[in-house]
Write a protein that holds these residues in place. Structure first.
Motif, PDB file in Angstrom:
ATOM      1  N   GLY A  50      -3.336  -2.954   2.480  1.00 57.12           N
ATOM      2  CA  GLY A  50      -4.632  -2.676   3.115  1.00 57.12           C
ATOM      3  C   GLY A  50      -4.544  -1.737   4.304  1.00 57.12           C
ATOM      4  O   GLY A  50      -5.554  -1.504   4.966  1.00 57.12           O
ATOM      5  N   SER A  51      -3.364  -1.183   4.580  1.00 58.19           N
ATOM      6  CA  SER A  51      -3.240  -0.362   5.792  1.00 58.19           C
ATOM      7  C   SER A  51      -3.622   1.096   5.558  1.00 58.19           C
ATOM      8  O   SER A  51      -3.975   1.800   6.496  1.00 58.19           O
ATOM      9  N   ILE A  52      -3.546   1.555   4.325  1.00 59.24           N
ATOM     10  CA  ILE A  52      -3.848   2.962   4.059  1.00 59.24           C
ATOM     11  C   ILE A  52      -5.233   3.106   3.425  1.00 59.24           C
ATOM     12  O   ILE A  52      -6.012   3.956   3.818  1.00 59.24           O
ATOM     13  N   ASN A  53      -5.505   2.261   2.432  1.00 56.04           N
ATOM     14  CA  ASN A  53      -6.781   2.386   1.741  1.00 56.04           C
ATOM     15  C   ASN A  53      -7.414   1.008   1.505  1.00 56.04           C
ATOM     16  O   ASN A  53      -7.397   0.492   0.388  1.00 56.04           O
ATOM     17  N   PRO A  54      -7.979   0.418   2.563  1.00 59.61           N
ATOM     18  CA  PRO A  54      -8.559  -0.924   2.394  1.00 59.61           C
ATOM     19  C   PRO A  54      -9.731  -0.951   1.410  1.00 59.61           C
ATOM     20  O   PRO A  54      -9.948  -1.962   0.739  1.00 59.61           O
ATOM     21  N   TYR A  55     -10.452   0.145   1.304  1.00 63.58           N
ATOM     22  CA  TYR A  55     -11.602   0.148   0.385  1.00 63.58           C
ATOM     23  C   TYR A  55     -11.123   0.041  -1.070  1.00 63.58           C
ATOM     24  O   TYR A  55     -11.744  -0.620  -1.888  1.00 63.58           O
ATOM     25  N   ASN A  81      -4.872  -8.936   6.041  1.00 62.98           N
ATOM     26  CA  ASN A  81      -5.656  -7.886   5.368  1.00 62.98           C
ATOM     27  C   ASN A  81      -6.114  -8.340   3.986  1.00 62.98           C
ATOM     28  O   ASN A  81      -7.262  -8.128   3.592  1.00 62.98           O
ATOM     29  N   ILE A  82      -5.194  -8.970   3.252  1.00 68.78           N
ATOM     30  CA  ILE A  82      -5.527  -9.422   1.897  1.00 68.78           C
ATOM     31  C   ILE A  82      -6.672 -10.439   1.958  1.00 68.78           C
ATOM     32  O   ILE A  82      -7.656 -10.356   1.217  1.00 68.78           O
ATOM     33  N   TYR A  83      -6.547 -11.385   2.872  1.00 66.13           N
ATOM     34  CA  TYR A  83      -7.527 -12.476   2.956  1.00 66.13           C
ATOM     35  C   TYR A  83      -8.907 -11.945   3.348  1.00 66.13           C
ATOM     36  O   TYR A  83      -9.928 -12.304   2.774  1.00 66.13           O
ATOM     37  N   ASN A 122       0.864  -1.177   0.000  1.00 63.63           N
ATOM     38  CA  ASN A 122       0.000   0.000   0.000  1.00 63.63           C
ATOM     39  C   ASN A 122       0.896   1.220   0.000  1.00 63.63           C
ATOM     40  O   ASN A 122       2.061   1.147   0.401  1.00 63.63           O
ATOM     41  N   LYS A 123       0.352   2.315  -0.505  1.00 59.88           N
ATOM     42  CA  LYS A 123       1.163   3.522  -0.555  1.00 59.88           C
ATOM     43  C   LYS A 123       0.425   4.690   0.075  1.00 59.88           C
ATOM     44  O   LYS A 123      -0.805   4.729   0.091  1.00 59.88           O
ATOM     45  N   LYS A 124       1.210   5.608   0.606  1.00 58.77           N
ATOM     46  CA  LYS A 124       0.638   6.867   1.063  1.00 58.77           C
ATOM     47  C   LYS A 124       1.092   7.984   0.125  1.00 58.77           C
ATOM     48  O   LYS A 124       0.309   8.841  -0.248  1.00 58.77           O
ATOM     49  N   TYR A 125       2.383   7.914  -0.276  1.00 57.76           N
ATOM     50  CA  TYR A 125       2.933   8.979  -1.126  1.00 57.76           C
ATOM     51  C   TYR A 125       3.522   8.444  -2.432  1.00 57.76           C
ATOM     52  O   TYR A 125       3.115   8.826  -3.499  1.00 57.76           O
ATOM     53  N   ALA A 126       4.522   7.581  -2.309  1.00 61.86           N
ATOM     54  CA  ALA A 126       5.180   7.074  -3.519  1.00 61.86           C
ATOM     55  C   ALA A 126       5.158   5.553  -3.455  1.00 61.86           C
ATOM     56  O   ALA A 126       4.147   4.978  -3.073  1.00 61.86           O
ATOM     57  N   ASP A 127       6.259   4.902  -3.806  1.00 57.88           N
ATOM     58  CA  ASP A 127       6.287   3.437  -3.759  1.00 57.88           C
ATOM     59  C   ASP A 127       6.692   3.030  -2.345  1.00 57.88           C
ATOM     60  O   ASP A 127       7.774   2.511  -2.110  1.00 57.88           O
ATOM     61  N   PRO A 139       8.494  -5.788  12.819  1.00 59.37           N
ATOM     62  CA  PRO A 139       9.144  -7.105  12.679  1.00 59.37           C
ATOM     63  C   PRO A 139       8.649  -7.763  11.386  1.00 59.37           C
ATOM     64  O   PRO A 139       7.451  -7.743  11.095  1.00 59.37           O
ATOM     65  N   LYS A 140       9.588  -8.306  10.631  1.00 56.85           N
ATOM     66  CA  LYS A 140       9.287  -8.727   9.267  1.00 56.85           C
ATOM     67  C   LYS A 140       8.237  -9.838   9.141  1.00 56.85           C
ATOM     68  O   LYS A 140       7.339  -9.769   8.314  1.00 56.85           O
ATOM     69  N   ILE A 141       8.383 -10.863   9.963  1.00 54.05           N
ATOM     70  CA  ILE A 141       7.449 -11.994   9.812  1.00 54.05           C
ATOM     71  C   ILE A 141       6.050 -11.576  10.273  1.00 54.05           C
ATOM     72  O   ILE A 141       5.047 -11.871   9.619  1.00 54.05           O
ATOM     73  N   GLU A 142       6.001 -10.841  11.345  1.00 56.56           N
ATOM     74  CA  GLU A 142       4.687 -10.376  11.835  1.00 56.56           C
ATOM     75  C   GLU A 142       4.026  -9.478  10.796  1.00 56.56           C
ATOM     76  O   GLU A 142       2.820  -9.554  10.561  1.00 56.56           O
ATOM     77  N   GLU A 143       4.832  -8.640  10.192  1.00 53.25           N
ATOM     78  CA  GLU A 143       4.278  -7.727   9.195  1.00 53.25           C
ATOM     79  C   GLU A 143       3.732  -8.505   8.006  1.00 53.25           C
ATOM     80  O   GLU A 143       2.687  -8.167   7.455  1.00 53.25           O
ATOM     81  N   MET A 144       4.442  -9.554   7.626  1.00 50.61           N
ATOM     82  CA  MET A 144       3.999 -10.360   6.484  1.00 50.61           C
ATOM     83  C   MET A 144       2.646 -10.991   6.824  1.00 50.61           C
ATOM     84  O   MET A 144       1.715 -10.973   6.016  1.00 50.61           O
ATOM     85  N   ILE A 145       2.542 -11.503   8.039  1.00 48.24           N
ATOM     86  CA  ILE A 145       1.278 -12.125   8.460  1.00 48.24           C
ATOM     87  C   ILE A 145       0.162 -11.063   8.479  1.00 48.24           C
ATOM     88  O   ILE A 145      -0.960 -11.319   8.028  1.00 48.24           O
ATOM     89  N   GLN A 146       0.499  -9.884   8.941  1.00 45.84           N
ATOM     90  CA  GLN A 146      -0.498  -8.802   8.984  1.00 45.84           C
ATOM     91  C   GLN A 146      -0.997  -8.456   7.564  1.00 45.84           C
ATOM     92  O   GLN A 146      -2.199  -8.285   7.341  1.00 45.84           O
ATOM     93  N   SER A 147      -0.074  -8.386   6.611  1.00 41.66           N
ATOM     94  CA  SER A 147      -0.478  -8.115   5.218  1.00 41.66           C
ATOM     95  C   SER A 147      -1.393  -9.226   4.704  1.00 41.66           C
ATOM     96  O   SER A 147      -2.398  -8.961   4.042  1.00 41.66           O
ATOM     97  N   ILE A 148      -1.012 -10.464   4.996  1.00 44.40           N
ATOM     98  CA  ILE A 148      -1.803 -11.605   4.511  1.00 44.40           C
ATOM     99  C   ILE A 148      -3.203 -11.564   5.125  1.00 44.40           C
ATOM    100  O   ILE A 148      -4.205 -11.802   4.439  1.00 44.40           O
TER     101      ILE A 148
END
Ligand code: PSV
Ligand code: MN
Length: 397
Positions: free
Chosen positions: A273-278, A322-324, A262-267, A311-320
Motif C-alpha cells: 500500500g505504500s506506492i499505489n494504495p488505490y 495499510n492492508i487493514y 508493493n512494487k515501483k519497478y520490479a519485484d 526496522p523489520k517488525i515496525e515495517e510488518m506492522i506498517q504493512s498490516i
C-alpha cells in the motif's frame, strides 16, 4: 467518551443512511487474518549485499517470537509462513508447542527450490530427471512437515526458467513441470492445498516456466480441486490490471492465496500500500464484491516482504496497518448504488462511488473494532513503547 467515538457515530450514520450493515463490516474486520512471513524477520538483502540489523531474528524460534508480538499488537496475524530449509527444525512437535505457547501457529509451508547448485537450470522443469526427483522429494518433505504442524497450504514458487533463447525447449519443460507437479499432487492429503505462484521474470531473464496467472491456472486445472493460484502483487509487468486477474480467478473459484507487497519497478517487496494504495483498494473491492455475490472465497492472505532498510517488525506492522485500512474501505463501498450506476451507464457516478469509499476515513471504525478485540488502537506506537526492540537488541547481540 473515547477520542474516536464521535467520528465513529458520524461514520455509522453515514453508512446506515446508505443501507450498509455496519455490524457486518465490523464482524468482517474482526475475522480478517493476514499471515506474516518468517523471512520478513531475519536478515536479508539485495542481490548486492546483506545489511544486518541489530536484533534481527537469527533462527526460527526468534522469528516466531517476532511474529507473535506482531499478532499480539494487531490481533489479526495468528500464523507465520515458514520457508524450508531456511526454517528447518529437528523437532516439529516442539516447535508447534512453542508457537502455540506464544499465541501463533505455523502457516503456509514454502519449499525452497532455488538455492541449491543443482537447481541452476531449474528444479521441477530441470532437464535431468535426477534433479527433478530431488526437487519433488523436497516438496513432499514439505508436505510431511505441513502435516505435522497442521498447516493447510503448500505455497510453491519456482525460479525455473532460461536465460538464453534456445537454451531449452519450452514445451518439453512444460511437460516436465506437469509431470513433477502431478507426482507432488498425488502426495497431497485431502485437507491440504497446493498454491501455485507465478512471476513474469527473475531470476530467469529470458523465459520463466510459470510466468503468469494463465499458466498457473492451466496447471491448477490439470492437477485438480486441491490446487489454486497464488497472486503475488509484485509479480506482474508494470501497468498490469491486477484487480481484473483477481476477478477472473475468483469467478473461476481458483484464487487460493495472496502475497502482499508493493512494487515501483520490479519485484521490489515494498511496504504494502505504500506506492499505489488505490490499486490495493480496487483489488480488495473485487474480493469483497465476489464474497457478497456468494462466490466461494477461501483465500490465504499473506505478506511477502523482507526489508533491510526499515526496522523489520515496525515495517510488518506498517504493512498490516495499510492492508487493514484499505480492506475496511473496500467493505464500505455502496454496492447497491454502484450496481445501479453501472446499469444506468452512469460512468462518472459509478467511479465516484468507489472513490468516495476510498476517500472515507475509516480509522474510527478500526479503532472501535480494535477496542473490542482488546488490542492497542495504535499498534506501531504500542510497539515503540513496549521495549520489545530494546530487549531483542540486547538479547540477540
Ligand atoms: C521471490 O520472488 C519470492 O518473493 C516469491 O514470491 C516467494 O513467494 C518468496 O520469494 C519466498 O520464496
Ligand atoms: Mn511471493
Amino acid at each position: 467518551m473515547k477520542d474516536y467515538e464521535e467520528g465513529y457515530e458520524l461514520l455509522k450514520n453515514k453508512l446506515e443512511e446508505k443501507g450498509i450493515d455496519i455490524e457486518k463490516v465490523e464482524e468482517k474486520l474482526k475475522n480478517f487474518k493476514v499471515e506474516t512471513p518468517s523471512w520478513g524477520y531475519g536478515d536479508s538483502g539485495t542481490r548486492f549485499a546483506v545489511f544486518r540489523q541489530k536484533g534481527a531474528a537469527r533462527n526460527i524460534k526468534e522469528k516466531i517470537q517476532d511474529a507473535s508480538i506482531v499478532h499480539k499488537l494487531t490481533g489479526i496475524c495468528p500464523t507465520v509462513a515458514l520457508h524450508i530449509p531456511w526454517d528447518m527444525y529437528d523437532d516439529w512437535d516442539e516447535l508447534l508447542d512453542y508457537s502455540l505457547s506464544l499465541g501463533v501457529r505455523p502457516g503456509a509451508i514454502n519449499p525452497n527450490l532455488f538455492q541449491d547448485d543443482d537447481y541452476k537450470l531449474g528444479s521441477l522443469c530441470h532437464p535431468d530427471k535426477r534433479v527433478r526427483e530431488k526437487a519433488i522429494r523436497h516438496v513432499i518433505e514439505c508436505i510431511e512437515i505441513a502435516k505435522k504442524l497442521g498447516s493447510r497450504d503448500i505455497s510453491l514458487w519456482l525460479a525455473d526458467g532460461t536465460n538464453h533463447p534456445g537454451q531449452d525447449d519450452f514445451r518439453r519443460r512444460k511437460k516436465r513441470l506437469e509431470e513433477s507437479l502431478g507426482e507432488i499432487y498425488s502426495h497431497l492429503p485431502q485437507n491440504m492445498r497446493l498454491l501455485i505462484e507465478y512471476k513474469f521474470f527473475e531470476p530467469a531473464f529470458y523465459h520463466t516456466d510459470i510466468p503468469d496467472w494463465g499458466t498457473a491456472l492451466i496447471l491448477c486445472n490439470k492437477l485438480g480441486e486441491k490446487s489454486y493460484v497464488l497472486i503475488d502483487l509484485g509479480h506482474h509487468p508494470l501497468g498490469t490490471n491486477i484487480e481484473q486477474i483477481v476477478a477472473i480467478l475468483l469467478d473461476e473459484e481458483k484464487l487460493g492465496g495472496f502475497h502482499f507487497n508493493n512494487k515501483k519497478y520490479a519485484d521490489d517487496d515494498l511496504t504494502t500500500g505504500s506506492i499505489n494504495p488505490y490499486e490495493l483498494f480496487l483489488i480488495f473491492n473485487e474480493l469483497v464484491s465476489a464474497e457478497e455475490d456468494g462466490l466461494k472465497v477461501d483465500i490465504a492472505y499473506m505478506i511477502d516482504e523482507s526489508h533491510n532498510l526499515k526496522p523489520k517488525i515496525e515495517e510488518m506492522i506498517q504493512s498490516i496497518e495499510n492492508i487493514y485500512r484499505i480492506y475496511a474501505k473496500a467493505l464500505i463501498v455502496d454496492r447497491k448504488m454502484l450496481r445501479k450506476y453501472q446499469e444506468e451507464k452512469d460512468i462518472v457516478m459509478a467511479e465516484n462511488t468507489l472513490v468516495s469509499a476510498f476517500d472515507t476515513d475509516v480509522m474510527p471504525l478500526i479503532y472501535k473494532v480494535r477496542n473490542e478485540m482488546g488490542v492497542p488502537l495504535d499498534p506501531l506506537k504500542a510497539f515503540r513503547e513496549s521495549g520489545y526492540m530494546e530487549k531483542i537488541v540486547k538479547e540477540r547481540s
